[in-house]
Scaffold this motif. Structure first.
Motif, PDB file in Angstrom:
ATOM      1  N   VAL A 297       0.823  -1.194   0.000  1.00 61.65           N
ATOM      2  CA  VAL A 297       0.000   0.000   0.000  1.00 61.65           C
ATOM      3  C   VAL A 297       0.866   1.256   0.000  1.00 61.65           C
ATOM      4  N   THR A 298       2.022   1.224   0.692  1.00 61.25           N
ATOM      5  CA  THR A 298       2.868   2.416   0.752  1.00 61.25           C
ATOM      6  C   THR A 298       4.321   2.094   0.422  1.00 61.25           C
ATOM      7  N   VAL A 299       4.992   3.101  -0.113  1.00 58.48           N
ATOM      8  CA  VAL A 299       6.435   3.038  -0.347  1.00 58.48           C
ATOM      9  C   VAL A 299       7.035   4.194   0.432  1.00 58.48           C
ATOM     10  N   THR A 300       8.077   3.910   1.210  1.00 63.95           N
ATOM     11  CA  THR A 300       8.748   4.949   1.987  1.00 63.95           C
ATOM     12  C   THR A 300      10.206   4.995   1.594  1.00 63.95           C
ATOM     13  N   GLY A 301      10.842   6.135   1.847  1.00 63.26           N
ATOM     14  CA  GLY A 301      12.259   6.252   1.544  1.00 63.26           C
ATOM     15  C   GLY A 301      12.753   7.651   1.810  1.00 63.26           C
TER      16      GLY A 301
ATOM     17  N   ASP B 158       4.675   1.782 -12.244  1.00 60.48           N
ATOM     18  CA  ASP B 158       4.745   0.343 -12.483  1.00 60.48           C
ATOM     19  C   ASP B 158       5.581   0.085 -13.734  1.00 60.48           C
ATOM     20  N   ALA B 159       5.713  -1.179 -14.121  1.00 64.43           N
ATOM     21  CA  ALA B 159       6.552  -1.554 -15.255  1.00 64.43           C
ATOM     22  C   ALA B 159       6.064  -0.944 -16.571  1.00 64.43           C
ATOM     23  N   ALA B 160       4.779  -0.635 -16.672  1.00 62.67           N
ATOM     24  CA  ALA B 160       4.224  -0.033 -17.883  1.00 62.67           C
ATOM     25  C   ALA B 160       4.388   1.484 -17.894  1.00 62.67           C
ATOM     26  N   GLY B 161       4.922   2.057 -16.806  1.00 59.16           N
ATOM     27  CA  GLY B 161       5.111   3.498 -16.728  1.00 59.16           C
ATOM     28  C   GLY B 161       3.928   4.251 -16.158  1.00 59.16           C
ATOM     29  N   THR B 162       2.936   3.531 -15.663  1.00 60.08           N
ATOM     30  CA  THR B 162       1.765   4.163 -15.059  1.00 60.08           C
ATOM     31  C   THR B 162       2.106   4.640 -13.659  1.00 60.08           C
ATOM     32  N   THR B 163       1.821   5.896 -13.360  1.00 60.34           N
ATOM     33  CA  THR B 163       2.087   6.440 -12.034  1.00 60.34           C
ATOM     34  C   THR B 163       1.066   5.898 -11.047  1.00 60.34           C
ATOM     35  N   LEU B 164       1.574   5.294  -9.956  1.00 63.04           N
ATOM     36  CA  LEU B 164       0.721   4.700  -8.930  1.00 63.04           C
ATOM     37  C   LEU B 164       0.585   5.593  -7.708  1.00 63.04           C
ATOM     38  N   GLY B 165       1.435   6.609  -7.591  1.00 62.71           N
ATOM     39  CA  GLY B 165       1.362   7.518  -6.458  1.00 62.71           C
ATOM     40  C   GLY B 165       2.477   8.541  -6.497  1.00 62.71           C
TER      41      GLY B 165
ATOM     42  N   LEU C 246       0.113   3.896  -2.647  1.00 61.64           N
ATOM     43  CA  LEU C 246      -0.081   3.366  -3.997  1.00 61.64           C
ATOM     44  C   LEU C 246      -1.554   3.091  -4.281  1.00 61.64           C
ATOM     45  N   ASP C 247      -1.951   3.411  -5.501  1.00 64.75           N
ATOM     46  CA  ASP C 247      -3.314   3.118  -5.950  1.00 64.75           C
ATOM     47  C   ASP C 247      -3.252   2.634  -7.385  1.00 64.75           C
ATOM     48  N   PRO C 248      -3.458   1.330  -7.596  1.00 67.25           N
ATOM     49  CA  PRO C 248      -3.866   0.317  -6.613  1.00 67.25           C
ATOM     50  C   PRO C 248      -2.661  -0.232  -5.853  1.00 67.25           C
ATOM     51  N   ALA C 249      -2.954  -0.902  -4.733  1.00 72.37           N
ATOM     52  CA  ALA C 249      -1.913  -1.566  -3.952  1.00 72.37           C
ATOM     53  C   ALA C 249      -1.234  -2.620  -4.825  1.00 72.37           C
TER      54      ALA C 249
END
Length: 115
Positions: free
Chosen positions: A1-5, A17-24, A38-41
């Protein structure tokens, strides 16, 4: 659901994602930390790219993060037992491990599903 860094403070962070779609997206805090929802998780071992862009428009090289695979595979299909009773074949999720058990649950053999 989340990416931190961590990224440059004030930079915009995008997860794709691998297709270049922005998830968040998120903006890195003053200490450089960020949390992107992220949307979707992502729950199936997907590889995601993380790019930060500073206020001058300079984009970082992408960093990679792999989502955990938390989704169980579908049950194997097309199961066949060889005429000599020693080999079982069929289809399943690529890379998954298949274990053959007897009626009491004792493992008789394992294999990895190929491509």
């Amino acid at each position: 659901v989340t990416v931190t860094g961590k990224a440059e403070a004030g930079s915009k962070v995008a997860i794709k994602d691998a297709a270049g779609t922005t998830l968040g997206n998120a903006t890195a805090a003053a200490d450089g930390t960020f949390t992107v929802t992220l949307d979707p998780a992502q729950t199936n071992g997907q590889t995601l790219s993380v790019v930060s862009t500073d206020t001058a428009g300079n984009a970082s090289d992408p960093a990679s993060v792999t989502a955990k695979d938390t989704t169980a595979p579908v049950e194997p299909s097309g199961i066949q037992l060889s005429d000599d009773g020693k080999t079982i074949s069929g289809k399943g999720e690529v890379g998954s491990t298949v274990t053959v058990t007897d009626a009491s649950g004792k493992a008789l053999g394992t294999g990895t599903v190929g491509a």
